[in-house]
Design a protein around this motif. Structure first.
Motif: not given
Length: 190
Positions: A110-111, A133-134, A143, A145, A163
Motif C-alpha cells: 500500500i502506497d 491504495t487498497a 484501488k 491513487g 483514482p
C-alpha cells in the motif's frame, strides 16, 4: 597564401615585408568570429539533439508491447495478488488514429507505485505511475491513487488522472475504470 608582416611606421606610411606585388591579401578572421561560429554550431547541435529526440515517437512509432516489459518480480512479496502482475495491453482506435496503452502492474505494498502506464498515440508519448491504495473484495479489486506523469512528449499532451479501480476479468483480461465513471473502463489483455 603569402607570409607577410605589416609594419606601421606612422599613420601615413605602411610597409609590408614578405609580400609579393599583386598577391591577394588573405581574409583573416579575428578570434571573435571563430568563437561566435563555434558557439552557434554548439547551439544548433543541442537544438537538433533535443528536437530530434522529441520527434522520435512520431518518426519511429512502436507498439508498446515491444517497448515496455519490466519484470513484475522486482519485489518478492507485497499486497498485489499474483494474478495481476505483469504486462497488459489495449488499443483505442478513433478518428485521430490508433492509441496504444501498455499497463504494467508490479508487486508492492500500500502506497507503493505499482502501476506503470505508457500511452502512445499519433502525436504523443506519455508515461504515468500510480500508487496502490487498497486491495479489496478478497483480492478481486486493486484501488489505485491518482496517477503522476513521469514522461511527456509533448508536455501539453499528458495530464495526470484521478483514482482508478482495476478488476481482474479472467486470467488474461482486466478492466481499469475511474470510480466516478465505471462505464468508460478500458479492457486490457496480456
Amino acid at each position: 597564401m603569402s607570409d607577410e608582416l605589416t609594419v606601421v611606421l606612422d599613420p601615413a606610411t605602411t610597409v609590408a615585408i614578405g609580400r609579393t606585388k599583386g598577391a591577394p591579401q588573405e581574409d583573416r578572421r579575428t578570434p571573435r568570429h571563430a568563437l561566435a561560429l563555434t558557439a552557434m554550431a554548439a547551439v544548433l547541435a543541442v537544438a537538433f539533439t533535443v528536437f530530434g529526440y522529441q520527434l522520435r515517437p512520431f518518426i519511429h512509432p512502436q507498439p508498446l508491447s515491444q517497448t515496455v516489459d519490466p519484470s513484475p518480480s522486482a519485489v518478492v512479496s507485497g499486497d498485489v495478488p499474483a494474478s495481476y502482475l505483469g504486462s497488459w495491453h489495449t488499443t483505442i482506435a478513433n478518428s485521430t488514429g490508433h492509441h496504444y496503452r501498455s499497463l504494467v502492474i508490479k508487486q508492492g505494498h500500500i502506497d507503493d507505485d505499482v502501476l506503470i502506464l505508457v500511452a502512445d498515440g499519433p502525436n504523443y508519448h506519455c508515461v504515468f505511475i500510480a500508487p496502490l491504495t487498497a486491495v479489496s473484495n478478497g483480492g478481486s479489486q486493486l484501488k489505485l491513487g491518482p496517477s503522476a506523469v513521469t514522461s511527456a512528449i509533448p508536455l501539453s499532451a499528458c495530464k495526470p488522472a484521478g483514482p482508478s479501480v482495476i478488476t481482474l476479468g479472467n486470467k488474461d483480461t482486466l478492466r481499469r475504470a475511474k470510480p466516478e465513471n465505471p462505464e468508460d473502463a478500458l479492457t486490457y489483455t496480456r
